[in-house]
Scaffold this active site. Structure first.
Site, PDB file in Angstrom:
ATOM      1  N   GLU A 306       0.825  -1.209   0.000  1.00 17.01           N
ATOM      2  CA  GLU A 306       0.000   0.000   0.000  1.00 17.01           C
ATOM      3  C   GLU A 306       0.857   1.256   0.000  1.00 17.01           C
ATOM      4  OE1 GLU A 306      -3.178   1.403  -0.753  1.00 17.01           O
ATOM      5  OE2 GLU A 306      -3.942  -0.063   0.677  1.00 17.01           O
ATOM      6  N   ASP A 310       1.313   4.025  -3.105  1.00 21.39           N
ATOM      7  CA  ASP A 310       0.902   5.414  -2.934  1.00 21.39           C
ATOM      8  C   ASP A 310       2.029   6.393  -3.240  1.00 21.39           C
ATOM      9  OD1 ASP A 310      -1.495   4.358  -2.155  1.00 21.39           O
ATOM     10  OD2 ASP A 310      -1.275   4.802  -0.021  1.00 21.39           O
ATOM     11  N   SER A 521      -7.290   2.341  -3.917  1.00 21.94           N
ATOM     12  CA  SER A 521      -6.115   2.883  -3.246  1.00 21.94           C
ATOM     13  C   SER A 521      -5.023   3.187  -4.265  1.00 21.94           C
ATOM     14  CB  SER A 521      -5.591   1.910  -2.187  1.00 21.94           C
ATOM     15  OG  SER A 521      -5.248   0.678  -2.777  1.00 21.94           O
ATOM     16  N   ASP A 562     -15.738  11.631 -19.531  1.00 21.75           N
ATOM     17  CA  ASP A 562     -16.964  11.012 -19.037  1.00 21.75           C
ATOM     18  C   ASP A 562     -16.908   9.503 -19.276  1.00 21.75           C
ATOM     19  OD1 ASP A 562     -19.451  10.689 -17.985  1.00 21.75           O
ATOM     20  OD2 ASP A 562     -20.536  11.577 -19.681  1.00 21.75           O
ATOM     21  N   ILE A 563     -16.998   8.729 -18.211  1.00 22.96           N
ATOM     22  CA  ILE A 563     -16.964   7.268 -18.296  1.00 22.96           C
ATOM     23  C   ILE A 563     -18.400   6.767 -18.307  1.00 22.96           C
ATOM     24  CG2 ILE A 563     -16.059   5.151 -17.284  1.00 22.96           C
ATOM     25  CD1 ILE A 563     -13.917   7.193 -18.184  1.00 22.96           C
ATOM     26  N   GLY A 581     -22.623  11.859 -17.884  1.00 23.40           N
ATOM     27  CA  GLY A 581     -22.630  12.789 -16.765  1.00 23.40           C
ATOM     28  C   GLY A 581     -22.179  12.101 -15.486  1.00 23.40           C
ATOM     29  N   ASP A 583     -22.112   9.836 -12.305  1.00 23.11           N
ATOM     30  CA  ASP A 583     -22.759   8.581 -11.942  1.00 23.11           C
ATOM     31  C   ASP A 583     -22.117   8.041 -10.677  1.00 23.11           C
ATOM     32  OD1 ASP A 583     -20.518   6.638 -12.723  1.00 23.11           O
ATOM     33  OD2 ASP A 583     -20.889   7.629 -14.641  1.00 23.11           O
TER      34      ASP A 583
END
Length: 603
Positions: A306, A310, A521, A562-563, A581, A583
């Site tokens: 992790e 990061d 993450s 936009d996905i 838009g 979601d």
């Protein structure tokens, strides 16, 4: 003559000064406390089993939250300086101004101090937050039980085996109720955890396909290898960061990563990552800051997946921006034996205490940890009131686990409320559901980029929808077929996520090996790196940093890709669908830096 005991003595005629002193003593210290009254009580939480009485040798660190009467004023300031259409946009409050707005009344400070003194706790035993709105004390469990008229027990989480010391009810003298908002740890049964999905494979001899010039829905030209392996280059291509754009190291920009649960960021792995993906950064490193004794062990065998994920991607994307890794001590499970007499599994609040005391926190901060919203309970015990105080920085939180309870496997999600009613509900994550942070969902693939199945999304059961979301979220809700998931979510709640970024197949160096990592993450530090680049744009133009992003983001949806494909299954459903838009899978979408750069500089 009536004399208000709060009136300064210099404002009272001298012949009344002795009388005033007497009044102050009588009002401040009742001769005998009335019987304690219940301050807070909960049903035993689902998924936790009472194991035993808390051990007598146990020491507990109590955090006492005092009322913040001017908190609504602070919230008003926050939204004004974050609203791109307000004349105060970008005029961030100073630390001193924030502290003045969250400070409790002196009578609350005095009442709590006097109560503590009756239990033998003096000023030298107390730690106070800079604004004096939080009091922290370490006391034996037996004294805590006496003070709170309660009994603590060791509780074990059924699924993980994690143990904590908690109670389901506590009481205070009636006259203290207006002066104390909350005391923890008492009734908060949170399991603080990372929002990582899985480590998919160990890639010992990676080979990347040659660049062929495919394009995606962002309009950028992307190396097709990014469908199988995400690198710094992939993110820059996918999110339209020009190849010749390099941020400055000299304009006061900064970025931070939080580390918990003994997740250590390995510097040698960072060098290997830079050699592989960012050669110009080789030889550079990050600042390390220890919080409450947090370590950053550099033994390769202790390198954290992790933490490495990061720092490598947030700092790699934003290089050479000043970067900081915070390591906060404390982790569950608590093991109540003679070797661990102190329960230290509240690292999140420890980090908040620390960062709120800093004059200049990093301008953009990513954290990849949290819990189900219902675990910290209806009011996450002061965390929500702390977060708006970070008015100089933007806080990124991943949103993981689909619409379910944070379990990465939808088949094993229970999705039951822990309020004793055992109702089936979609369960969002916290602090992603807090309206004062930017929640980041996940995507995968490049042609097209789609919402990944574990992208957390939905609606808070505790926090009302903020006004900055009304238009975008209202449109999404109005397009839902009538009766969709009726009773499973709160349509008036704060909606998540706000935005999204890639969350699959990140190429990370851990302990000298290359691994592929997935989870929101990964999305959170990736998005944070882009925000650091946008702060660079504003700072180099002589403008203040972005600060709290959300009110701005919802006014510039054209700055996002936009996905429109993907869903986030959970709780026995297919979850929400990505659509045109905003979601509840990918939020506004993924960042288009080239567009955002122009949009944020005009604000």
């Amino acid at each position: 003559m009536f004399v208000d005991p709060r009136t300064p003595s210099h404002a009272v005629p001298s012949k009344f000064s002795a009388f005033l002193t007497l009044l102050s003593v009588v009002f401040a210290v009742p001769s005998k406390d009335p019987a304690p009254e219940v301050k807070e009580s909960i049903n035993p939480p689902r998924g936790w089993t009472l194991r035993s009485a808390a051990p007598s040798h146990h020491t507990i660190e109590l955090r006492i939250g005092l009322p913040q009467p001017d908190f609504p004023v602070l919230e008003k300031h926050l939204y004004e300086v974050s609203d791109p259409f307000h004349e105060r946009y970008g005029q961030h409050l100073t630390k001193a101004e924030v502290e003045a707005l969250v400070a409790p009344h002196q009578e609350s400070i005095d009442a709590v101090s006097e109560w503590l003194a009756t239990h033998g706790i003096g000023e030298s035993d107390i730690q106070r937050s800079p604004a004096r709105d939080w009091v922290t004390i370490k006391v034996p469990i037996t004294l805590a039980e006496k003070m709170l008229d309660t009994t603590y027990h060791v509780w074990t989480h059924d699924a993980s085996g994690d143990s904590i010391v908690r109670t389901t009810s506590y009481s205070l003298p009636k006259h203290l109720h207006p002066h104390i908002d909350v005391i923890q740890p008492t009734t908060m049964f949170a399991r603080f955890k990372g929002y990582k999905s899985t480590i998919h494979d160990i890639d010992r001899s990676p080979s990347l396909p040659a660049f062929t010039g495919d394009s995606t829905n962002s309009g950028a030209v992307i190396d097709p290898s990014c469908n199988t392996t995400i690198t710094i280059s992939c993110l820059r291509q996918l999110y339209s960061v020009p190849s010749d754009f390099t941020p400055s190291a000299h304009v006061g920009n900064s970025v931070g990563i939080t580390g918990y649960l003994e997740q250590f960021a390995n510097r040698q792995d960072l060098q290997s990552f830079y050699a592989d993906q960012k050669p110009q950064a080789v030889g550079s490193t990050f600042n390390f800051v220890s919080v409450k004794g947090g370590l950053n062990d550099q033994n390769a065998s202790n390198a954290g997946v992790e933490a490495n994920l990061d720092v490598q991607f947030a700092f790699g994307l934003s290089f050479p921006v000043n970067s900081t890794f915070f390591s906060t001590a404390g982790r569950p499970p608590f093991i109540p034996d003679i070797g661990t007499p102190t329960d230290t599994n509240e690292p999140y609040t420890d980090w908040l205490d620390f960062i709120l005391a800093q004059e200049k926190p990093p301008l953009a901060i990513s954290t990849s940890y949290g819990d189900d919203e219902q675990s910290p309970k209806a009011s996450p015990d002061g965390l929500v009131q702390d977060l708006p105080s970070l008015v100089h920085c933007e806080f990124k939180i991943p949103s993981d686990g689909g619409v379910g309870d944070g379990d990465d496997n939808p088949a094993t999600q229970t999705c039951l409320t822990n309020d004793g009613k055992n109702q089936t509900k979609f369960i969002p994550g916290f602090p992603a559901s807090c309206p004062f942070v930017t929640a980041v969902g996940g995507t995968e693939f490049i042609e097209p980029e789609i919402g990944v199945f574990f992208s957390g999304g939905g609606f808070s059961n505790f926090f009302a929808r903020p006004s900055y979301q009304d238009k975008a979220v209202g449109k999404f809700l109005s397009a839902l077929p009538k009766g969709t998931f009726e009773g499973l979510f709160n349509p008036n709640g704060r909606a998540i996520p706000d935005v999204a970024a890639q969350g699959e197949r990140f190429r990370v160096f851990v302990g000298g090996q290359v691994v592929s990592v997935a989870g929101t993450s990964a999305s959170s530090p990736a998005f944070t790196g882009i925000v650091a680049l946008l702060n660079d744009v504003r700072l180099r133009a002589g403008q203040p940093p972005l600060g709290f992003l959300n009110p701005l983001l919802y006014t510039i949806p054209e700055g996002f890709n936009d996905i429109t494909i993907g869903n986030n299954p959970g709780c026995g459903t297919e979850g929400f669908n990505a659509t045109t838009g905003w979601d509840a899978v990918t939020g506004l979408g993924t960042p288009n830096f080239s567009k955002l750069r122009d949009l944020v500089i005009r604000k």
